[in-house]
Scaffold this motif. Structure first.
Motif, mmCIF file in Angstrom:
data_model
loop_
_atom_site.group_PDB
_atom_site.id
_atom_site.type_symbol
_atom_site.label_atom_id
_atom_site.label_comp_id
_atom_site.label_asym_id
_atom_site.label_seq_id
_atom_site.Cartn_x
_atom_site.Cartn_y
_atom_site.Cartn_z
ATOM 1 N N LEU A 1 9.661 8.926 25.574
ATOM 2 C CA LEU A 1 10.050 7.708 26.293
ATOM 3 C C LEU A 1 10.602 6.667 25.329
ATOM 4 O O LEU A 1 11.574 5.963 25.656
ATOM 5 C CB LEU A 1 8.854 7.145 27.061
ATOM 6 N N ALA B 1 4.523 12.344 25.141
ATOM 7 C CA ALA B 1 5.295 11.651 26.168
ATOM 8 C C ALA B 1 5.762 10.296 25.659
ATOM 9 O O ALA B 1 6.899 9.866 25.925
ATOM 10 C CB ALA B 1 4.449 11.492 27.430
ATOM 11 N N TYR C 1 12.805 10.392 33.962
ATOM 12 C CA TYR C 1 11.864 9.617 33.156
ATOM 13 C C TYR C 1 11.429 8.377 33.929
ATOM 14 O O TYR C 1 12.229 7.767 34.618
ATOM 15 C CB TYR C 1 12.522 9.199 31.840
ATOM 16 N N PRO C 2 10.138 8.032 33.858
ATOM 17 C CA PRO C 2 9.106 8.606 32.985
ATOM 18 C C PRO C 2 8.338 9.781 33.596
ATOM 19 O O PRO C 2 7.446 10.329 32.954
ATOM 20 C CB PRO C 2 8.161 7.425 32.774
ATOM 21 N N ALA D 1 7.987 13.053 31.504
ATOM 22 C CA ALA D 1 7.741 12.936 30.068
ATOM 23 C C ALA D 1 6.530 13.750 29.611
ATOM 24 O O ALA D 1 6.584 14.450 28.590
ATOM 25 C CB ALA D 1 7.575 11.474 29.676
#
Length: 331
Positions: free
Chosen positions: A40, A36, A14-15, A18
């Motif tokens: 997150l 996404a 991550y990110p 995502a």
């Protein structure tokens, strides 16, 4: 014989992952899409004191499926875990789900897991998922009914007498957005939520989250619509825990464009006056003023009172969600 190309398992990054993960998980479960941003945010706000692990399957840089498992923060026991996994429809029947499941189960078994829970829809689309769980020893332990209505299907004016009775009883319906601005509003809501959930028949013993974690999970959730959610307030009452609050009902907005009821409840002493129904009507009227929309609600099978209320409001049952449990050796 057709040879299926191999894939590798790795931890999500991550990110970077995502967006692709959200695409795969939404394709795997289109009835409840995600984004996404949702993934997150959950990573940033989940309780770091609870165990959580994830794994994804990848081939040539393409994410095929992903799974996660961790402590059940809603009903915590050191030996109980809640898991989910999804495989993109284009990559099913290639061993991806089995590999993800086996890896996740291995990790929690090493920690002494005695029980694993998950939730699966009863729709035809999810029949393979239910068969997958059945084959691995999971059994249905609980049912939750899904119902829906569109505000356009209602004549909300027919509820004027109910709203007047609630007002005459001294109960005010205040937008959640206003209560959040009160100095003690968040603390009162936290305690109110905890008391209300004690009376929801959910087939499990609940765990009280800290005020800070509850605020992150519930009040700071971008899906929550504070101006469409309402709190029942009895002015002049000052309970040491809940202040003047006697009930509340929330609406959230899913990325799929539909709304959902997160919680509706009223303190025991205030029941039987129509307050819970009035809270839902207030939310529907606010949504109707915004242009209207589809509302979904989810109620556990033993919650006859709420199921009856929802039917009276016009909700139509559309699906059943099943909580599956796997009891491991020694459980």
């Amino acid at each position: 014989m057709t040879t299926v190309p191999s894939f590798t398992l790795r931890a999500p990054r991550y990110p970077e992952d995502a967006e692709a993960l959200a695409t795969v998980l939404t394709a795997a479960s289109p009835d409840w899409p995600t984004t996404a941003e949702n993934l997150l945010r959950w990573q940033a706000t989940r309780n770091p004191e609870l165990f959580h692990t994830e794994v994804l399957a990848e081939r040539d840089g393409q994410i095929l499926g992903a799974g996660a498992i961790g402590h059940d923060d809603f009903s915590f026991e050191e030996w109980r875990y809640w898991g989910n996994l999804g495989v993109h429809p284009d990559y099913r029947h290639q061993g991806v789900g089995t590999a993800l499941f086996d890896e996740l189960l291995r990790r929690v078994k090493e920690r002494g897991a005695r029980e694993v829970r998950t939730m699966v829809s009863g729709s035809d689309r999810d029949a393979p998922g239910r068969a997958f769980l059945d084959h691995r020893g999971f059994r249905v332990a609980w049912e939750r009914f899904e119902s829906e209505l569109h505000t356009a299907s209602l004549d909300l004016g027919t509820f004027d007498p109910l709203m007047a009775r609630v007002a005459d009883a001294g109960v005010q319906l205040v937008p959640l957005s206003e209560v959040l601005g009160w100095p003690e509003g968040r603390r009162w809501l936290h305690e109110l939520d905890w008391q209300l959930f004690q009376d929801v028949p959910m087939g499990t013993v609940l765990t009280k989250r800290s005020l800070d974690q509850w605020v992150k999970d519930e009040l700071e959730d971008p899906a929550l619509q504070p101006e469409l959610s309402f709190v029942a307030v009895r002015p002049g009452q000052q309970d040491p825990l809940t202040g003047p609050l006697v009930g509340y009902s929330t609406l959230g907005l899913n990325p799929g464009g539909f709304y959902y009821i997160g919680m509706t409840g009223v303190l025991r002493a205030e029941r039987g006056q129509g307050v819970a129904k009035a809270l839902k009507i207030a939310a529907m009227r606010a949504l109707d003023a915004r242009g209207g929309g589809l509302i979904k609600t989810f109620n556990d099978a033993p919650n006859v009172a709420m199921l009856t209320m929802n039917e009276a409001l016009g909700f139509q049952r559309t699906n059943t969600r099943y909580r599956y449990e796997l009891h491991l050796d020694g459980a």
